[in-house]
Scaffold this active site. Structure first.
Site, mmCIF file in Angstrom:
data_model
loop_
_atom_site.group_PDB
_atom_site.id
_atom_site.type_symbol
_atom_site.label_atom_id
_atom_site.label_comp_id
_atom_site.label_asym_id
_atom_site.label_seq_id
_atom_site.Cartn_x
_atom_site.Cartn_y
_atom_site.Cartn_z
ATOM 1 N N TYR A 150 76.918 171.595 47.580
ATOM 2 C CA TYR A 150 76.743 172.921 46.992
ATOM 3 C C TYR A 150 77.778 173.149 45.890
ATOM 4 C CZ TYR A 150 76.511 178.022 46.615
ATOM 5 O OH TYR A 150 76.409 179.298 46.147
ATOM 6 N N ALA A 152 79.226 170.878 44.128
ATOM 7 C CA ALA A 152 78.862 170.023 43.001
ATOM 8 C C ALA A 152 77.821 170.704 42.117
ATOM 9 C CB ALA A 152 78.332 168.678 43.502
ATOM 10 N N LYS A 154 77.280 173.954 41.771
ATOM 11 C CA LYS A 154 77.823 175.131 41.086
ATOM 12 C C LYS A 154 78.869 174.741 40.039
ATOM 13 C CE LYS A 154 75.206 178.076 43.119
ATOM 14 N NZ LYS A 154 74.122 178.734 42.356
#
Length: 269
Positions: A150, A152, A154
């Site tokens: 997650y 990575a 964002k």
């Protein structure tokens, strides 16, 4: 940007933050094409604002559905505001995830907003003034255990926003990156909620996030980081990451324990 003159594509419109943003936009007089796979959560708003809100059913990981969104935007005479708010999350250690779950996170959180933005850019450039809003996360600036994939996605969305803003610097299209902290939505499963409670983390109401986003759009902001001390930790992580490393290492036993109770429901867009 004057919201009463906004013609908006809003993705992730049936999620907690998405519904709240849609409501705030409609209340400000904007015309909104709300994009979501399911429209049940939007029904009360559509009834309340029939002249301002329209639902477009689409799975943005599919090219045919992204083209459907483009056609809808062309049918209303173009847009001047794109809000990429669709996203999925999954609290789990990396080795607990299947390849299919990782690919879903990448497709929904990274590929879909980038591809949709590329498709809609010609329409945005036709407007007198336009904006792309990418809804990221505090975890787009702080790598957090239990959220490696997650984070990575964002981090990627934040980098995309920065690069696109510079790429469009000589146009009339601005780019706003929004980084909420933990927010009270269904995207967070039971294990994620338990972790927030155990760590006594601040959790915002979706309407608080939506109001902050609306003000940032009105003020033609470039970045918006929500919450204190989260903004401080973002800065600290950029200057003294080893200090943050030591702090997060102390939380690892709790994170590992709760990750085994993770709920796959939060991976549904």
């Amino acid at each position: 940007m004057r919201l009463c003159e906004a013609r908006v594509i809003l993705t992730g419109a049936s999620g907690g933050i998405g519904v709240a943003i849609a409501a705030a936009l409609c209340a400000s007089g904007a015309r909104v094409l709300a994009v979501a796979r399911r429209g049940e959560a939007l029904a009360p708003l559509i009834e309340q604002y029939p002249q301002h809100l329209c639902w477009v059913s689409a799975d943005l990981t599919q090219l045919t559905d992204r083209r459907k969104v483009l056609s809808a935007a062309q049918a209303v005479g173009g847009i001047n505001l794109l809000i990429n708010a669709a996203g999925v999350n999954h609290f789990a250690m990396l080795e607990q995830l299947e390849d299919s779950e990782i690919n879903t996170l990448l497709a929904v959180n990274v590929s879909a907003p980038i591809c949709l933005t590329r498709l809609l850019l010609p329409l945005l450039k036709e407007a007198d003034s336009a904006m792309v809003v990418n809804v990221g996360s505090t975890y787009g600036s702080i790598g957090y255990p239990g959220y490696a994939t997650y984070c990575a996605t964002k981090f990627a969305l934040r980098g995309f926003s920065e690069a696109l803003r510079r790429e469009l610097a000589d146009t009339r299209v601005n780019v706003l990156y929004v980084a909420p902290r933990a927010t009270r939505t269904s995207m967070n499963g039971a294990a994620a909620r338990a972790l927030n409670e155990a760590l006594k983390a601040n959790v915002d109401d979706p309407h608080t996030v939506a109001n902050a986003v609306i003000h940032a759009i009105s003020g033609d902001r470039r970045e918006l980081y929500l919450g204190w001390p989260e903004r401080f930790f973002v800065r600290l992580n950029s200057l003294l990451p080893q200090l943050v490393d030591r702090g997060l290492r102390k939380q690892l036993p709790l994170i590992r324990h709760l990750s085994h109770k993770t709920d796959p429901e939060n991976l549904k867009p």
